[in-house]
Scaffold this active site. Structure first.
Site, mmCIF file in Angstrom:
data_model
loop_
_atom_site.group_PDB
_atom_site.id
_atom_site.type_symbol
_atom_site.label_atom_id
_atom_site.label_comp_id
_atom_site.label_asym_id
_atom_site.label_seq_id
_atom_site.Cartn_x
_atom_site.Cartn_y
_atom_site.Cartn_z
ATOM 1 C CE LYS A 199 -3.851 -2.388 2.118
ATOM 2 N NZ LYS A 199 -4.402 -2.927 3.357
ATOM 3 C CD GLN B 96 -3.339 -4.354 6.608
ATOM 4 O OE1 GLN B 96 -3.229 -3.402 5.837
ATOM 5 N NE2 GLN B 96 -3.965 -5.474 6.254
ATOM 6 C CG ASP C 48 -10.318 0.065 4.339
ATOM 7 O OD1 ASP C 48 -10.035 -0.203 3.153
ATOM 8 O OD2 ASP C 48 -9.604 -0.241 5.299
#
Ligand code: NAP
Length: 310
Positions: free
Chosen positions: A74, A118, A141
């Site tokens: 990422k 995460q 997200d």
């Protein structure tokens, strides 16, 4: 209704769905690469207009090797796109209060447009509490209840990355969704439920299946599109799909032992599909590469939203 989803169009459509022809391998890696080029332009425009880069902060707690690989990818992708990347590592002994304080600081930081924590977090930390602490305007997200609420109310800010990536694959290959019978297997908040909602918004007729569904094969065989997100390695194959169906495999597994040890596998027995279904995503190279791409797109969307407010 499809237009309302605002997935930017991709001009280089490589395939079109044709019934009865050879099975089309829906290449998520290629779709992500094509979208990445468009996103670079969006990032450049943002930098020119606002004098700063869109910024993504990734918080990782603990030493889980798989999570570190995901985070590294990422960070690398963020930098390659010309975006600002912040990478915060906390030890596995970090308390819930420390993680919440880290999120709070990032919420206050004007240079940060997206905050990703995460998952999974160490067991002593409540993931729901941490995700909920992220400012919904900085949640790429799309997993805060505020953003899920907006999605289900038909007023999407950003959609969770994996189902949003599936919609982008369908859009790229011009696979019609409106009016189609679609079966989604799995009802998690991350994949199944938002997937069903996005498909419903795109005017599909959706059947949401789960572990308590009776006669799963009846539903999947009746569907023109099947999205499989059950999290069960190679649990479904040719006999479960209608002739000429479109099959999207969200599953991701890397078994430690057995026949497929060390290989990346999906929920679907992909090798059985040729000559039966019209199109399918492979694993690897299908939905997986789209998730990170949609994370980047969502971060830029959030940056644009925030900049337009200021
Ligand atoms: P999850 O939270 O474990 O949810 C699995 C869902 O599948 C549940 O709703 C469960 O039903 C249902 N299910 C399980 N067994 C079933 C069966 N035999 N028949 C019908 N439904 C069944 O998993 P998830 O987070 O949604 O992830 C699903 C898969 O996608 C996993 O393999 C995960 O690794 C993968 N994934 C991939 C990406 C990517 O980037 N490609 C991203 C996220 C997830 P109940 O609700 O009744 O338990």
């Amino acid at each position: 209704m499809w237009k309302k989803l605002r997935i930017p169009p991709i001009s280089r459509v490589t395939h079109r769905l044709s019934l009865g022809g050879p099975m089309i391998r829906l290449d998520g890696k290629a779709v992500a690469a094509a979208r990445r080029e468009l996103l670079k332009t969006r990032v450049e425009r943002f930098v020119t207009q606002h004098g700063r880069k869109p910024g993504l902060a990734v918080v990782i707690v603990g030493e889980d090797p798989a999570s570190h690989v995901y985070v590294k990818n990422k960070v690398k992708t963020t930098t390659e796109l010309g975006m600002a990347s912040r990478h915060i590592e906390l030890p596995h002994t970090a308390s819930e209060a420390e993680v919440l304080e880290t999120v709070a600081k990032l919420n206050r930081d004007a240079a940060v447009d997206g905050i990703l924590v995460q998952l999974p977090l160490p067991k002593h930390i409540d993931s729901n509490k941490v995700v909920e602490a992220i400012d919904a305007e900085k949640d790429p997200d799309g997993l805060t209840t505020a953003n899920l609420g907006l999605l289900f109310a038909g007023r999407k800010r950003v959609a969770p990355c994996t189902p949003w990536g599936v919609m982008a694959i369908l859009e790229h290959y011009k696979i019609p969704v409106a009016g189609k019978r679609v079966a989604v297997i799995g009802r998690s908040n991350i994949v199944g439920k938002p997937m069903a909602q996005l498909l419903t918004e795109a005017d599909a007729t959706v059947t949401l299946c789960h572990s308590r569904t009776k006669d799963l094969a009846h539903h999947t065989r009746d569907a023109e599109i099947v999205v499989v997100a059950a999290g069960k390695q190679r649990f479904i194959g040719r006999e479960s799909f209608a002739k000429d169906a479109v099959v999207i495999d969200v599953g991701m597994h890397r078994p430690d032992s057995g026949e497929f040890a060390g290989k990346l596998l999906g929920d679907v027995k992909f090798e059985e599909l040729e000559g039966h279904v019209s199109a399918a995503t492979p694993v690897p190279g299908g939905v997986g590469p789209m998730t990170i791409q949609m994370l980047m797109e969502n971060t830029v969307t959030l940056a644009e939203n925030r900049a337009s407010k200021n």
